[in-house]
Write a protein that holds these residues in place. Structure first.
Motif: not given
Length: 376
Positions: A245-268
């Motif tokens: 899902k959401s992968y267009t063929g650009k792994m760089v963008n894909f990983l950027n978006e993934y990490m951006d979606s995770k940066k507000k997660l708490t330690l728990s």
């Protein structure tokens, strides 16, 4: 410009390289909002001091490089002499603080001098200021330093994340260019990023990657993040096939978006990632040795083949360790035979490896024959 120190543990552990692919932002989303200011050196020093500084100096990828006192002193000398200093670049964070993109060493040199951390040395013109700390400067020299102007360029927080990322890459033209994960380590700081770095310390994982310690340029971290990003976005479509899902063929963008979606997660919320990954590493080692895991069985290569690692990890995540151990010989033979007998599958691990169609092809092919072979 941005630099990091070259060290022994900076070897490329992967056969394929995706850095050349770059980011790809649709025209309608290419939004860059910047602001420029001319601030006095004294005011900039104030922005770096106190309990809640405006400027963030703890830039992860620069932790191993520090100017020596003579070079820092020459910067101070240049400001006093009104010699033009290259602009400083910052990225505005969600909380309004400024993250240094370019100019970290200049800023550290100024901050440390204002805090009387070192005396001036190695000056080329103003010899009379040698061995003086900030507090010891004569009034005229101190005024010239305080009133010296530096140009500040700030990439505002509402700019498109991938455009901001691209600016990092364009400014990064130092002796050792930063790779994509080094920049993600800076842009997407938080508990998720920290947990990814922690899981890269797993001794068995390091053995598989042929590393004695975590990779200095975070290739091991990116490798793990790639797995989680694909796994969490893997779905079965209406035709019954796997697709990301959401992968267009650009792994760089894909990983950027993934990490951006995770940066507000708490330690728990991120603790389970290391547990899951450690368990997965154990599964890998009941089937493959540390020297053969994720390698192409038809080649005498010591480096990891990312596409192979990708589908092996995904398939093993769906099966318990006992089943894998009981079928270890079958799985190893299946990998060798499929790469030897299926030319299309073989090309998928070496040519255009990040293309959307190629990624989906190899995942679907392997998952089918893997499940058929294990009867699951």
């Amino acid at each position: 410009m941005l630099h990091i120190r070259e060290k022994a543990n900076m070897k490329d552990i992967f056969e394929d390289s995706e850095d050349k692919l770059g980011v790809d932002v649709p025209k309608e989303k290419r939004y860059l909002n910047t602001a420029s200011y001319d601030y006095s050196v004294q005011f900039i020093s104030e922005l770096m001091s106190g309990q809640h500084p405006k400027i963030i100096l703890e830039v992860p990828f620069q932790r191993n490089f520090v100017w020596k006192e003579d070079r820092a002193s020459q910067l101070i000398e240049s400001v006093i002499m009104n010699v033009p200093i290259p602009p400083l670049y910052f990225s505005e964070e969600d909380n309004g603080k400024w993250l240094v993109i370019d100019g970290l060493q200049r800023l550290n040199a100024l901050k440390n001098f204002y805090e009387n951390e070192y005396p001036l040395k190695g000056l080329e013109i103003l010899k009379e200021l040698e061995k003086l700390k900030y507090k010891d400067l004569p009034p005229k020299a101190k005024d010239l330093l305080n009133d010296g102007l530096l140009r500040i360029n700030v990439i505002k927080k509402d700019s498109h994340p991938d455009i901001k990322y691209d600016i990092f890459m364009r400014l990064n033209k130092g002796a050792v260019s930063l790779n994509y994960q080094e920049l993600r380590n800076c842009l997407y700081r938080g508990d998720f990023n920290n947990e990814m770095k922690n899981l890269a310390k797993n001794p068995d994982y390091l053995k598989i990657l042929n590393l004695k310690k975590p990779h200095d340029r975070y290739q091991d971290v990116e490798f793990a993040i790639r797995y989680f990003a694909i796994k969490e976005n893997l779905q079965i479509n209406e035709e019954g096939n796997y697709e990301i899902k959401s992968y267009t063929g650009k792994m760089v963008n894909f990983l950027n978006e993934y990490m951006d979606s995770k940066k507000k997660l708490t330690l728990s919320e991120v603790k389970h990632y290391k547990i899951e990954f450690d368990d997965l590493v154990k599964k890998i080692l009941v089937v493959f040795s540390a020297n053969t895991a994720f390698r192409d069985p038809l080649q005498d290569h010591s480096r990891i083949n990312r596409p192979i690692a990708e589908f092996i990890l995904l398939s093993f995540s769906e099966v318990n360790q006992e089943i894998l151990e009981a079928n270890a010989d079958i799985i190893r033979k299946l990998l060798t035979d499929s790469l030897q007998d299926n030319e299309e599958f073989r090309r998928s691990i070496s040519q255009r490896t990040s293309d959307r169609e190629i990624v989906n092809l190899r995942i679907n092919y392997w998952m089918k024959i893997f499940k058929d072979a294990l009867g699951i």
